[in-house]
Design a protein around this motif. Structure first.
Motif, PDB file in Angstrom:
ATOM      1  N   ASN A  57       0.838  -1.197   0.000  1.00  0.00           N
ATOM      2  CA  ASN A  57       0.000   0.000   0.000  1.00  0.00           C
ATOM      3  C   ASN A  57       0.870   1.243   0.000  1.00  0.00           C
ATOM      4  OD1 ASN A  57      -2.477  -1.302   0.049  1.00  0.00           O
ATOM      5  ND2 ASN A  57      -2.493  -1.446   2.266  1.00  0.00           N
ATOM      6  N   VAL A  58       0.310   2.314  -0.500  1.00  0.00           N
ATOM      7  CA  VAL A  58       1.006   3.599  -0.470  1.00  0.00           C
ATOM      8  C   VAL A  58       0.338   4.478   0.568  1.00  0.00           C
ATOM      9  CG1 VAL A  58       1.823   3.489  -2.839  1.00  0.00           C
ATOM     10  CG2 VAL A  58      -0.409   4.477  -2.380  1.00  0.00           C
ATOM     11  N   ARG A  59       1.070   5.395   1.103  1.00  0.00           N
ATOM     12  CA  ARG A  59       0.558   6.274   2.150  1.00  0.00           C
ATOM     13  C   ARG A  59       0.644   7.721   1.714  1.00  0.00           C
ATOM     14  NH1 ARG A  59      -2.093   2.666   4.040  1.00  0.00           N
ATOM     15  NH2 ARG A  59      -1.189   1.082   5.318  1.00  0.00           N
ATOM     16  N   ASP A  60      -0.174   8.509   2.365  1.00  0.00           N
ATOM     17  CA  ASP A  60      -0.170   9.942   2.121  1.00  0.00           C
ATOM     18  C   ASP A  60       1.254  10.467   2.298  1.00  0.00           C
ATOM     19  OD1 ASP A  60      -1.236  12.456   1.651  1.00  0.00           O
ATOM     20  OD2 ASP A  60      -1.562  12.832   3.772  1.00  0.00           O
ATOM     21  N   GLY A  61       1.700  11.271   1.379  1.00  0.00           N
ATOM     22  CA  GLY A  61       3.024  11.862   1.481  1.00  0.00           C
ATOM     23  C   GLY A  61       4.114  11.050   0.797  1.00  0.00           C
ATOM     24  N   SER A  62       3.776   9.883   0.223  1.00  0.00           N
ATOM     25  CA  SER A  62       4.772   9.100  -0.499  1.00  0.00           C
ATOM     26  C   SER A  62       5.247   9.882  -1.711  1.00  0.00           C
ATOM     27  CB  SER A  62       4.185   7.765  -0.957  1.00  0.00           C
ATOM     28  OG  SER A  62       3.840   6.956   0.133  1.00  0.00           O
ATOM     29  N   ASP A  63       6.500   9.675  -2.080  1.00  0.00           N
ATOM     30  CA  ASP A  63       7.086  10.353  -3.224  1.00  0.00           C
ATOM     31  C   ASP A  63       6.445   9.853  -4.522  1.00  0.00           C
ATOM     32  OD1 ASP A  63       9.440  10.195  -5.452  1.00  0.00           O
ATOM     33  OD2 ASP A  63       9.618  12.005  -4.215  1.00  0.00           O
ATOM     34  N   TRP A  64       5.978  10.777  -5.380  1.00  0.00           N
ATOM     35  CA  TRP A  64       5.287  10.413  -6.608  1.00  0.00           C
ATOM     36  C   TRP A  64       6.179   9.590  -7.533  1.00  0.00           C
ATOM     37  CZ3 TRP A  64       0.877   9.571  -8.836  1.00  0.00           C
ATOM     38  CH2 TRP A  64       0.800   9.507 -10.223  1.00  0.00           C
ATOM     39  N   GLU A  65       7.368  10.081  -7.864  1.00  0.00           N
ATOM     40  CA  GLU A  65       8.233   9.409  -8.845  1.00  0.00           C
ATOM     41  C   GLU A  65       8.858   8.128  -8.313  1.00  0.00           C
ATOM     42  OE1 GLU A  65       8.653   9.980 -12.086  1.00  0.00           O
ATOM     43  OE2 GLU A  65       7.289  11.684 -12.036  1.00  0.00           O
ATOM     44  N   LYS A  66       9.231   8.116  -7.037  1.00  0.00           N
ATOM     45  CA  LYS A  66       9.950   6.955  -6.481  1.00  0.00           C
ATOM     46  C   LYS A  66       9.022   5.867  -5.956  1.00  0.00           C
ATOM     47  CE  LYS A  66      14.025   9.546  -5.107  1.00  0.00           C
ATOM     48  NZ  LYS A  66      14.809  10.068  -3.991  1.00  0.00           N
ATOM     49  N   THR A  67       7.819   6.234  -5.492  1.00  0.00           N
ATOM     50  CA  THR A  67       6.952   5.258  -4.854  1.00  0.00           C
ATOM     51  C   THR A  67       5.599   5.122  -5.531  1.00  0.00           C
ATOM     52  OG1 THR A  67       8.011   5.742  -2.730  1.00  0.00           O
ATOM     53  CG2 THR A  67       5.926   4.563  -2.645  1.00  0.00           C
ATOM     54  N   LEU A  68       4.857   6.201  -5.609  1.00  0.00           N
ATOM     55  CA  LEU A  68       3.475   6.118  -6.090  1.00  0.00           C
ATOM     56  C   LEU A  68       3.376   5.661  -7.544  1.00  0.00           C
ATOM     57  CD1 LEU A  68       2.071   9.364  -4.447  1.00  0.00           C
ATOM     58  CD2 LEU A  68       1.657   7.019  -3.727  1.00  0.00           C
ATOM     59  N   LYS A  69       4.048   6.350  -8.442  1.00  0.00           N
ATOM     60  CA  LYS A  69       3.961   6.032  -9.860  1.00  0.00           C
ATOM     61  C   LYS A  69       4.442   4.606 -10.169  1.00  0.00           C
ATOM     62  CE  LYS A  69       5.457   8.113 -14.226  1.00  0.00           C
ATOM     63  NZ  LYS A  69       6.175   9.275 -14.774  1.00  0.00           N
ATOM     64  N   PRO A  70       5.582   4.159  -9.624  1.00  0.00           N
ATOM     65  CA  PRO A  70       6.003   2.775  -9.882  1.00  0.00           C
ATOM     66  C   PRO A  70       5.007   1.732  -9.357  1.00  0.00           C
ATOM     67  CG  PRO A  70       7.845   4.055  -9.058  1.00  0.00           C
ATOM     68  CD  PRO A  70       6.628   4.921  -8.924  1.00  0.00           C
ATOM     69  N   ARG A  71       4.362   2.013  -8.232  1.00  0.00           N
ATOM     70  CA  ARG A  71       3.373   1.057  -7.706  1.00  0.00           C
ATOM     71  C   ARG A  71       2.124   1.019  -8.579  1.00  0.00           C
ATOM     72  NH1 ARG A  71       4.661   1.412  -1.668  1.00  0.00           N
ATOM     73  NH2 ARG A  71       6.662   0.331  -1.712  1.00  0.00           N
ATOM     74  N   LEU A  72       1.698   2.183  -9.070  1.00  0.00           N
ATOM     75  CA  LEU A  72       0.571   2.203 -10.003  1.00  0.00           C
ATOM     76  C   LEU A  72       0.898   1.370 -11.244  1.00  0.00           C
ATOM     77  CD1 LEU A  72      -0.506   5.986 -10.017  1.00  0.00           C
ATOM     78  CD2 LEU A  72      -1.569   4.119  -8.768  1.00  0.00           C
ATOM     79  N   HIS A  73       2.097   1.567 -11.781  1.00  0.00           N
ATOM     80  CA  HIS A  73       2.509   0.823 -12.976  1.00  0.00           C
ATOM     81  C   HIS A  73       2.565  -0.669 -12.697  1.00  0.00           C
ATOM     82  CE1 HIS A  73       4.499   4.349 -15.383  1.00  0.00           C
ATOM     83  NE2 HIS A  73       3.313   4.666 -14.893  1.00  0.00           N
ATOM     84  N   ASP A  74       3.102  -1.044 -11.552  1.00  0.00           N
ATOM     85  CA  ASP A  74       3.196  -2.457 -11.184  1.00  0.00           C
ATOM     86  C   ASP A  74       1.804  -3.083 -11.102  1.00  0.00           C
ATOM     87  OD1 ASP A  74       4.615  -4.824 -10.323  1.00  0.00           O
ATOM     88  OD2 ASP A  74       3.928  -4.379  -8.287  1.00  0.00           O
TER      89      ASP A  74
END
Length: 189
Positions: A57-74
């Motif tokens: 899961n991702v949390r509020d404040g996670s880095d867009w390029e390093k965490t959020l975007k790669p998890r969405l892609h995965d």
């Protein structure tokens, strides 16, 4: 190649994302996503396989390029389709644009569009002319990335009705490995 059996639910939540009772959980589109999860937990035959459960899961404040975007892609890489919740409160957020651009533009995932504010087929289409109602077309304008790319993949437009969603999720024409011709589809009245 990834095992693509999940359904990727795309929905609007205000940014930054915060899954609290006063944040995402109170947003209409997120409530619709939670309804899918509830149907699945109450009925093991309901064909929803949540791609959001396939990585951390991702949390509020996670880095867009390093965490959020790669998890969405995965998550999208492991999905057979996208379930897009589109309502009057949907906004053109960074996350939704990325989900649509990568899911449709890069992966070619079919899209099942669920309209949470509508419960009948006749809310989506004019039953006599078999054309989309203007109120539905207006919702497409809320997400230009979707509006402009939906003709490149099969898109199925349905009201928020459990049995129609079940039918759509079981429909092989809207799965990546067996998708039908790119076009806009709906269930006739």
């Amino acid at each position: 190649m990834a095992y693509r059996n999940g359904n990727y639910a795309a929905f609007y939540v205000s940014e930054p994302f915060n899954e609290s009772n006063l944040g995402a959980s109170a947003t209409k589109d997120f409530v619709s996503y939670n309804l899918l999860k509830a149907w699945k937990s109450n009925d093991s035959t309901f064909p929803f396989i949540d791609s959001h459960n396939k990585n951390y899961n991702v949390r509020d404040g996670s880095d867009w390029e390093k965490t959020l975007k790669p998890r969405l892609h995965d998550r999208l890489n492991n999905s057979k389709n996208i379930i897009l919740f589109l309502s009057s409160i949907t906004k053109n957020s960074k996350a939704l644009r990325e989900e649509i651009n990568y899911g449709i533009g890069t992966l070619g995932l079919p899209v099942i569009v669920v309209y949470p504010e509508y419960s009948d087929k006749s809310d989506i289409i004019n039953c006599s002319s078999k054309t989309f109602k203007q109120q539905i077309k207006n919702l497409w304008d809320k997400l230009p990335a979707f509006r402009d790319s939906m003709n490149s993949v099969p898109t199925l437009h349905i009201p928020n009705k459990k049995e129609l969603i079940r039918k759509a999720l079981n429909n092989k024409d809207f799965m990546i490995n067996s998708k039908c011709t790119a076009d806009q589809y709906f269930y006739s009245c």
